[in-house]
Design a protein around this motif. Structure first.
Motif, short mmCIF file in Angstrom:
data_model
loop_
_atom_site.label_atom_id
_atom_site.label_comp_id
_atom_site.label_asym_id
_atom_site.label_seq_id
_atom_site.Cartn_x
_atom_site.Cartn_y
_atom_site.Cartn_z
N GLY A 11 0.85 -1.18 0.00
CA GLY A 11 0.00 0.00 0.00
C GLY A 11 0.88 1.22 0.00
O GLY A 11 2.10 1.13 -0.20
N ARG A 12 0.30 2.39 0.26
CA ARG A 12 1.09 3.62 0.23
C ARG A 12 2.26 3.57 1.21
O ARG A 12 3.37 3.97 0.90
CB ARG A 12 0.19 4.82 0.56
CG ARG A 12 0.92 6.15 0.52
CD ARG A 12 -0.02 7.29 0.90
NE ARG A 12 -1.14 7.37 -0.01
CZ ARG A 12 -2.15 8.22 0.14
NH1 ARG A 12 -2.17 9.04 1.19
NH2 ARG A 12 -3.13 8.26 -0.73
N PHE A 13 1.99 3.05 2.42
CA PHE A 13 3.02 2.96 3.45
C PHE A 13 4.16 2.04 3.03
O PHE A 13 5.33 2.39 3.08
CB PHE A 13 2.36 2.47 4.75
CG PHE A 13 3.28 2.35 5.93
CD1 PHE A 13 3.61 3.46 6.68
CD2 PHE A 13 3.78 1.11 6.31
CE1 PHE A 13 4.43 3.34 7.79
CE2 PHE A 13 4.61 0.99 7.41
CZ PHE A 13 4.93 2.10 8.15
N GLY A 14 3.80 0.82 2.61
CA GLY A 14 4.82 -0.15 2.22
C GLY A 14 5.61 0.29 1.01
O GLY A 14 6.83 0.11 0.94
N LYS A 15 4.92 0.89 0.04
CA LYS A 15 5.61 1.36 -1.16
C LYS A 15 6.61 2.45 -0.82
O LYS A 15 7.72 2.49 -1.36
CB LYS A 15 4.59 1.85 -2.19
CG LYS A 15 5.22 2.26 -3.51
CD LYS A 15 4.17 2.69 -4.53
CE LYS A 15 4.82 3.10 -5.84
NZ LYS A 15 3.81 3.52 -6.84
N THR A 16 6.22 3.37 0.07
CA THR A 16 7.12 4.46 0.47
C THR A 16 8.39 3.91 1.09
O THR A 16 9.51 4.35 0.78
CB THR A 16 6.42 5.39 1.48
OG1 THR A 16 5.29 5.98 0.86
CG2 THR A 16 7.37 6.48 1.96
N ILE A 17 8.24 2.93 1.99
CA ILE A 17 9.40 2.32 2.64
C ILE A 17 10.29 1.63 1.62
O ILE A 17 11.50 1.80 1.59
CB ILE A 17 8.95 1.33 3.72
CG1 ILE A 17 8.32 2.09 4.88
CG2 ILE A 17 10.12 0.49 4.21
CD1 ILE A 17 7.74 1.20 5.94
N ALA A 18 9.68 0.82 0.74
CA ALA A 18 10.44 0.06 -0.24
C ALA A 18 11.24 0.98 -1.17
O ALA A 18 12.43 0.76 -1.41
CB ALA A 18 9.49 -0.83 -1.05
N VAL A 19 10.59 2.01 -1.69
CA VAL A 19 11.26 2.92 -2.62
C VAL A 19 12.35 3.73 -1.92
O VAL A 19 13.44 3.94 -2.45
CB VAL A 19 10.23 3.85 -3.29
CG1 VAL A 19 10.93 4.93 -4.12
CG2 VAL A 19 9.29 3.04 -4.18
N THR A 20 12.07 4.19 -0.69
CA THR A 20 13.06 4.97 0.06
C THR A 20 14.32 4.17 0.32
O THR A 20 15.44 4.65 0.12
CB THR A 20 12.47 5.45 1.40
OG1 THR A 20 11.32 6.27 1.14
CG2 THR A 20 13.49 6.26 2.19
N LEU A 21 14.16 2.93 0.75
CA LEU A 21 15.32 2.08 1.02
C LEU A 21 16.06 1.73 -0.27
O LEU A 21 17.29 1.68 -0.30
CB LEU A 21 14.88 0.81 1.74
CG LEU A 21 14.47 0.98 3.20
CD1 LEU A 21 13.89 -0.32 3.75
CD2 LEU A 21 15.64 1.42 4.05
N ALA A 22 15.30 1.48 -1.34
CA ALA A 22 15.94 1.15 -2.63
C ALA A 22 16.76 2.33 -3.13
O ALA A 22 17.88 2.17 -3.62
CB ALA A 22 14.87 0.76 -3.65
#
Length: 217
Positions: A11-22
């Motif tokens: 979701g928005r939360f998980g996508k934000t975390i994934a993209v930020t770390l990537a």
């Protein structure tokens, strides 16, 4: 080797975390049961996997025990978030951050094995990702986009050694700003005095160099 994290739920939360770390240079495995969510993030992460994170066999196949951390970014479905957290723990995940809707939800997730529970109203996804990156660091001040000041616990390998022996500037390209003891903060530490286990150390440097310190035991 780059550190790797898994994000379960996009979701928005998980996508934000994934993209930020990537974007920070880490290997990311992103998992969701919706094909559309997986396709949207595929170009931003190392691995994008479609799967049901409440399925024991599917979760076991992800190899979460080989990851440095796992984010369970599901909150709108209590049963799913609890099951995903439990399965991640049983799969050997070393550190689990789970998303919760409220304090009761957070309590349940912690009992299921979450090391940290985030309630989105209290913390934004991007800050949570940065906290995971920081690891052992206890505080962070961003001086610019790529330079920070951090406070970190004294690694065991540094205890009993002095600043001359550690030679942090040459070895890690970072600068020691101060040494903090329970009694005082020394902004001009004597480089010949050995480090103590009850001290913390303030260090400034480029983020990519600071991150290298997080693996020192």
């Amino acid at each position: 080797m780059k550190e790797g994290y898994a994000v379960l739920g996009l979701g928005r939360f998980g996508k934000t975390i994934a993209v930020t770390l990537a974007e920070a240079g880490f290997q990311i495995m992103a998992v969701d049961r919706k094909e559309e969510a997986v396709q949207e993030i595929a170009e931003h992460v190392t691995y994008a996997v479609r799967g049901d994170v409440t399925d024991p066999d599917m979760v076991r196949s992800l190899g979460l025990g080989n990851m440095d951390g796992v984010f369970v970014a599901i909150a709108n479905n209590l049963e799913a978030s609890v099951m995903a957290t439990l399965l991640a723990k049983e799969s050997g995940a070393s550190y689990i951050v789970a998303k919760g809707d409220n304090e009761l939800h957070a309590t349940i997730l912690k009992k299921m094995g979450a090391d940290k529970v985030v309630i989105p109203e209290q913390e934004m996804g991007i800050n949570v990702a940065r906290n995971m990156v920081l690891g052992r660091f206890t505080d962070l001040i961003e001086l610019s986009d790529d330079v920070s000041l951090v406070e970190m616990e004294m690694p065991g390998a540094w205890i009993g050694k002095n600043l001359i022996e550690l030679d942090l500037r040459n070895k890690y390209s970072v600068n020691v700003v101060a040494i903090k003891s329970p009694e005082r903060t020394d902004v001009t530490p004597d480089p010949t005095v050995p480090m103590g286990g009850n001290q913390t150390i303030l260090i400034s440097g480029r983020n990519e160099d600071i991150r290298k310190l997080s693996v020192i035991k």
